[in-house]
Write a protein that holds these residues in place. Structure first.
Motif: not given
Length: 364
Positions: A1-18
């Motif tokens: 679960m932790d490993k999966k969470a570590n591969n998720l985007l933060t809110n700011t990373q999500f915005a900056f990808i856009i």
């Protein structure tokens, strides 16, 4: 679960990808496109044009509420069936191939003009595509970090023209709304090329750590891009005036290149160094989209192997389809509006089917 969470985007990373997917190489040529239609009111057209990416974000937010862990490729198959859904997804893949190759061609034209005029077109294209696909092969978390870092580095590209404003003429932007509503709206249609790629949100929302923030941080990303583009066009008109702006291929380079720096003989090289990060970020995100869609279509092949296999294809397409800047703009000027219409119909149809809990296969 932790490993999966570590591969998720933060809110700011999500915005900056856009931000990274939308705000790319179009920054340099956008002023010419909108001013050609809306004259000194081109910056107003840019604001109106943001309606398109805002609508795309709202669609993505709605779809993500119903299918938080499935991107639009999986949802498409659920709505239209595996065969028809795969066809629609293949069409979705084509647009990103066009995006990546056209941006690469534009990058080569600009860089060979201002920085590396001694390098041949094919060499620049080969290097740019290789770097872009290498970054695209990273996992989404790394791409998110890269997008966030490059956003802060690329702030230089936005603030640099401020120092050229001492040479402005306020008459260049007057009268405000002087061109009339019809021409301003026509100018807003010219922003479609710049605002396209907002559709990447359909592929990345399952990677967002907090799915409830798809709409909020998606809109934040769009608003950042809208500010950048509006400022970009406004400064260029302020500096050059509408008559001169339409005569330049990359008009934003003029105010950026006119900044006086005592240490440097030509500030344009520092500007281009910063801007290249913006271009590579955009290209890498196109590559990520190609990888993501191809994995959905051809599950037998690993995404990295697919990127290696498609490298020579992208190289050939870029080199032969866009022999010069004019040809590249003519092709994208035809293709991108088609993609925009397709994306609007495609995503809206999915949202409608979800709303009424229908599917094409069930209807049939």
């Amino acid at each position: 679960m932790d490993k999966k969470a570590n591969n998720l985007l933060t809110n700011t990373q999500f915005a900056f990808i856009i931000v990274g997917a939308i705000a790319g190489i179009a920054m340099l040529s956008l002023p010419r496109d909108v001013v050609e239609a809306a004259k000194q009111d081109g910056w107003i057209s840019v604001i109106i044009g943001s309606i398109y990416p805002i609508y795309i974000v709202l669609l993505a937010a709605y779809i993500s509420k119903k299918f938080p862990n499935d991107n639009i490729l999986a949802v498409s198959k659920k709505c239209f069936g595996n065969k028809l859904g795969s066809i629609f997804n293949f069409l979705y893949l084509i647009q990103y191939i066009i995006y990546l190759t056209s941006v690469t061609a534009a990058f080569s034209n600009i860089y060979r003009t201002f920085v590396v005029d001694f390098m041949s077109n094919i060499k620049v294209i080969a290097i740019v595509i290789a770097i872009s696909l290498y970054i695209a092969s990273k996992n989404i978390k790394e791409i998110g970090r890269i997008s966030e870092i490059i956003f802060y580095v690329s702030i230089l590209v936005v603030i640099v023209p401020v120092f050229s404003l001492e040479k402005i003429n306020i008459l260049n932007i007057l009268p405000v709304f002087g061109t009339g509503a019809k021409k301003i709206l026509k100018g807003s249609l010219k922003t479609l090329t710049a605002y396209s790629n907002a559709e990447i949100i359909f592929l990345i929302y399952p990677f967002l750590g907090d799915k409830k923030n798809v709409r909020k941080f998606g809109l934040i990303g769009v608003l950042i891009v809208t500010f950048i583009y509006t400022w970009n066009v406004f400064v260029t008109i302020f500096y050059l005036g509408p008559d001169i702006t339409v005569k330049r291929i990359w008009p934003y380079m003029t105010p950026a290149g006119s900044v006086p720096i005592p240490i440097l003989n030509n500030f344009i090289f520092l500007f281009m160094f910063s801007w290249c990060f913006v271009a590579f970020r955009s290209l890498a995100l196109h590559g990520f989209a190609i990888q993501c869609i191809s994995s959905s279509l051809y599950s037998k092949f690993s995404s990295k192997k697919f990127l290696i296999a498609i490298y020579p294809i992208l190289l050939v397409i870029t080199y032969y389809l866009y022999p010069n800047e004019i040809a590249a703009r003519n092709i994208t000027g035809i293709m991108i509006p088609i993609f925009v219409i397709y994306n609007l119909i495609y995503a809206t149809a999915i949202a409608i089917l979800i709303r009424f809990k229908l599917s094409i296969t069930n209807i049939g």
